[in-house]
Design an enzyme around this catalytic site. Structure first.
Site, PDB file in Angstrom:
ATOM      1  N   TYR A  98       4.814  -6.163  17.245  1.00  0.00           N
ATOM      2  CA  TYR A  98       4.958  -5.389  16.005  1.00  0.00           C
ATOM      3  C   TYR A  98       5.809  -4.138  16.262  1.00  0.00           C
ATOM      4  O   TYR A  98       6.782  -3.868  15.550  1.00  0.00           O
ATOM      5  CB  TYR A  98       3.564  -4.993  15.479  1.00  0.00           C
ATOM      6  N   ARG A 157      -7.218   9.412  16.079  1.00  0.00           N
ATOM      7  CA  ARG A 157      -6.014   9.085  15.316  1.00  0.00           C
ATOM      8  C   ARG A 157      -5.687  10.224  14.360  1.00  0.00           C
ATOM      9  O   ARG A 157      -6.541  11.060  14.038  1.00  0.00           O
ATOM     10  CB  ARG A 157      -6.232   7.816  14.467  1.00  0.00           C
ATOM     11  N   ASN A 196      10.576 -11.938  10.296  1.00  0.00           N
ATOM     12  CA  ASN A 196      10.353 -11.193   9.055  1.00  0.00           C
ATOM     13  C   ASN A 196      10.744  -9.719   9.194  1.00  0.00           C
ATOM     14  O   ASN A 196      11.482  -9.182   8.371  1.00  0.00           O
ATOM     15  CB  ASN A 196       8.880 -11.306   8.656  1.00  0.00           C
ATOM     16  N   LYS A 240       9.770  -3.005  15.191  1.00  0.00           N
ATOM     17  CA  LYS A 240      10.135  -1.763  14.483  1.00  0.00           C
ATOM     18  C   LYS A 240      11.229  -1.019  15.249  1.00  0.00           C
ATOM     19  O   LYS A 240      12.188  -0.502  14.661  1.00  0.00           O
ATOM     20  CB  LYS A 240       8.897  -0.860  14.330  1.00  0.00           C
ATOM     21  N   ALA A 271       7.170  -5.537   5.321  1.00  0.00           N
ATOM     22  CA  ALA A 271       6.993  -5.950   6.717  1.00  0.00           C
ATOM     23  C   ALA A 271       5.574  -6.450   6.915  1.00  0.00           C
ATOM     24  O   ALA A 271       4.669  -6.058   6.177  1.00  0.00           O
ATOM     25  CB  ALA A 271       7.237  -4.771   7.666  1.00  0.00           C
ATOM     26  N   PHE A 304       1.969   7.763  11.204  1.00  0.00           N
ATOM     27  CA  PHE A 304       0.679   7.744  11.864  1.00  0.00           C
ATOM     28  C   PHE A 304      -0.250   6.937  10.948  1.00  0.00           C
ATOM     29  O   PHE A 304       0.185   5.978  10.346  1.00  0.00           O
ATOM     30  CB  PHE A 304       0.250   9.166  12.243  1.00  0.00           C
ATOM     31  N   HIS A 351      -8.320  -1.969   8.851  1.00  0.00           N
ATOM     32  CA  HIS A 351      -8.257  -0.516   9.029  1.00  0.00           C
ATOM     33  C   HIS A 351      -9.625   0.140   8.947  1.00  0.00           C
ATOM     34  O   HIS A 351     -10.526  -0.337   8.252  1.00  0.00           O
ATOM     35  CB  HIS A 351      -7.293   0.094   7.996  1.00  0.00           C
ATOM     36  N   LEU A 352      -9.733   1.254   9.652  1.00  0.00           N
ATOM     37  CA  LEU A 352     -11.039   1.889   9.804  1.00  0.00           C
ATOM     38  C   LEU A 352     -11.627   2.390   8.477  1.00  0.00           C
ATOM     39  O   LEU A 352     -12.770   2.046   8.140  1.00  0.00           O
ATOM     40  CB  LEU A 352     -10.919   3.061  10.802  1.00  0.00           C
ATOM     41  N   TYR A 393       0.827  -1.219   0.000  1.00  0.00           N
ATOM     42  CA  TYR A 393       0.000   0.000   0.000  1.00  0.00           C
ATOM     43  C   TYR A 393       0.863   1.272   0.000  1.00  0.00           C
ATOM     44  O   TYR A 393       0.840   2.049  -0.962  1.00  0.00           O
ATOM     45  CB  TYR A 393      -0.934  -0.055   1.210  1.00  0.00           C
TER      46      TYR A 393
HETATM   47  N1  UDP Z   1     -11.595   0.866  14.243  1.00  0.00           N
HETATM   48  C1  UDP Z   1     -12.957   0.660  14.364  1.00  0.00           C
HETATM   49  N2  UDP Z   1     -13.559  -0.191  13.475  1.00  0.00           N
HETATM   50  C2  UDP Z   1     -12.877  -0.845  12.487  1.00  0.00           C
HETATM   51  C3  UDP Z   1     -11.493  -0.625  12.367  1.00  0.00           C
HETATM   52  C4  UDP Z   1     -10.869   0.235  13.262  1.00  0.00           C
HETATM   53  O1  UDP Z   1     -13.607   1.216  15.258  1.00  0.00           O
HETATM   54  O2  UDP Z   1     -13.483  -1.610  11.718  1.00  0.00           O
HETATM   55  C5  UDP Z   1     -10.934   1.807  15.160  1.00  0.00           C
HETATM   56  C6  UDP Z   1      -9.763   1.202  15.915  1.00  0.00           C
HETATM   57  O3  UDP Z   1     -10.211   0.591  17.100  1.00  0.00           O
HETATM   58  C7  UDP Z   1      -8.897   2.448  16.167  1.00  0.00           C
HETATM   59  C8  UDP Z   1      -9.161   3.324  14.930  1.00  0.00           C
HETATM   60  O4  UDP Z   1     -10.391   2.838  14.370  1.00  0.00           O
HETATM   61  O5  UDP Z   1      -9.365   3.140  17.295  1.00  0.00           O
HETATM   62  C9  UDP Z   1      -8.069   3.221  13.865  1.00  0.00           C
HETATM   63  O6  UDP Z   1      -7.816   1.849  13.635  1.00  0.00           O
HETATM   64  P1  UDP Z   1      -6.946   1.335  12.409  1.00  0.00           P
HETATM   65  O7  UDP Z   1      -6.931  -0.162  12.486  1.00  0.00           O
HETATM   66  O8  UDP Z   1      -7.436   1.942  11.142  1.00  0.00           O
HETATM   67  O9  UDP Z   1      -5.499   1.920  12.671  1.00  0.00           O
HETATM   68  P2  UDP Z   1      -4.527   1.821  13.955  1.00  0.00           P
HETATM   69  O10 UDP Z   1      -4.642   3.151  14.640  1.00  0.00           O
HETATM   70  O11 UDP Z   1      -4.961   0.674  14.797  1.00  0.00           O
HETATM   71  O12 UDP Z   1      -3.181   1.620  13.347  1.00  0.00           O
END
Ligand code: UDP
Length: 335
Positions: free
Chosen positions: A141, A221, A92, A145, A75, A169, A189-190, A11
């Site tokens: 993880y 975030r 890895n 890093k 990674a 971020f 991911h959200l 990505y």
């Molecule tokens: N999140 C959520 N629903 C989802 C995926 C993620 O509520 O289907 C929340 C997750 O708990 C976090 C935020 O969205 O608070 C960002 O999560 P993501 O996995 O995108 O990135 P991260 O910050 O974990 O790297």
């Protein structure tokens, strides 16, 4: 410069490949395609399908291509999996990074740009995050890093490696034109999960945790457009000198809650995007956003997409035109 991009079919890596080419650099992608997509690599770019554990293959490539620099994206990324299978991540994400660095040392390649993470800070005592705050990674993880960051720092002192560690971020969005974008399996991911609801591929988006000590109870975030992240890599590369070590928080400095993200996605897509409140996801930190002063002043980096609406619009263009990700397009083969 001639740049080896590991994980260039992934990505962030695939967006960086395009940014490098646009800036006039020559690129070879090295990817084992375990999670990357050959279709994400531009047709004019050489794609070597191989594993970083294969030192002979790497040696041959270094001899043949005479790289000036390496950008290392390859990674595993799923934090939950790292908790269940830590050794897989150490092998890895640490072991293969070390093999790559050994190859660079053998072939006198002294510039390295590393995909690090804001997770190296762990559960922070205060916000926003500044680069010199204590590192206290809370997952295998993130520890892997940080272990690579240490190996880099020691290499800078011992054999003149110059490196930039970009502590990402939340990468989000997709390249203009919706040609490449985010396609993870499974998708955790959200933003892609929110847009799957708008596409009709799921009924509701799960909101993990609504009782955090944040303005609306959901996690906050710092979402940064993947093209801006890609540009940060190019700037880092172009300013890098051998023997120096630099660390940058690569975020916008703006925190957005899960509920805010969903609302912006509703505005962008015109879809009501229903949600369901779920328990907290283990390991999630309530609030994370960057103090991006250092990268802005030292690299002159300013995010072009400084608005979450922009970021989600670009992701929406990709997901609409590729509802099944890269399975929606015709493949290419390695060369
Ligand atoms: N999140 C959520 N629903 C989802 C995926 C993620 O509520 O289907 C929340 C997750 O708990 C976090 C935020 O969205 O608070 C960002 O999560 P993501 O996995 O995108 O990135 P991260 O910050 O974990 O790297």
């Amino acid at each position: 410069m001639r740049v080896l991009v590991t994980g260039g079919a992934g990505y962030v890596g695939s967006h960086a490949v395009r940014a490098l080419i646009a800036a006039g650099h020559e690129v070879v992608v090295f990817d084992n395609l375990s999670s990357g997509h050959a279709e994400a690599v531009p047709p004019q770019v050489r794609l070597v399908v191989g594993d970083l554990g294969d030192s002979d293959l790497l040696d041959g490539l270094f001899r043949q291509e005479r790289f000036d620099a390496v950008m290392h994206f390859a990674a595993f990324i799923e934090v939950g999996e790292s908790v269940r299978a830590p050794l897989k991540f150490y092998r890895n994400n640490v072991g293969n990074s070390i093999r790559l660095l050994e190859g660079m040392q053998r072939h006198d390649v002294l510039r390295f740009v590393f995909s690090s993470t804001c997770a190296v800070y762990g559960i922070p005592g205060r916000m926003p995050l500044v680069e010199d705050m204590p590192r206290s990674p809370a997952s295998p993880y993130a520890r892997a890093k940080l272990a690579v960051e240490w190996a880099l720092a020691d290499s800078a002192s011992a054999w003149g490696l110059g490196f930039v560690a970009l502590r990402y971020f939340n990468a989000a969005g997709a390249a203009a034109g919706g040609i490449i974008g985010e396609d993870h399996d499974p998708e955790t991911h959200l933003i892609p999960n929110v847009l799957k609801v708008a596409l009709g591929q799921s009924d509701k988006v799960k909101v993990f945790g609504t009782d955090y000590d944040t303005p609306d109870g959901t996690c906050v975030r710092d979402y940064v457009h993947v093209d801006d992240l890609a540009l940060a890599h190019v700037r880092a590369l172009e300013t890098l000198q051998s023997g120096e070590q630099r660390y940058y928080n690569t975020g916008t400095g703006r925190g957005m809650s899960v509920r805010e993200v969903i609302q912006v996605a509703r505005d962008v897509t015109g879809h009501p995007i229903p949600l369901v409140e779920e328990a907290r996801r283990p390991g999630d930190v309530p609030v994370l956003y960057a103090d991006a002063t250092k990268i802005r002043s030292e690299l002159g980096w300013t995010p072009v997409h400084d608005d979450l609406g922009d970021i989600i619009s670009s992701a929406w263009a990709w997901h609409k035109s590729h509802p099944n990700g890269y399975r929606s397009v015709q493949g290419r083969s390695a060369g």
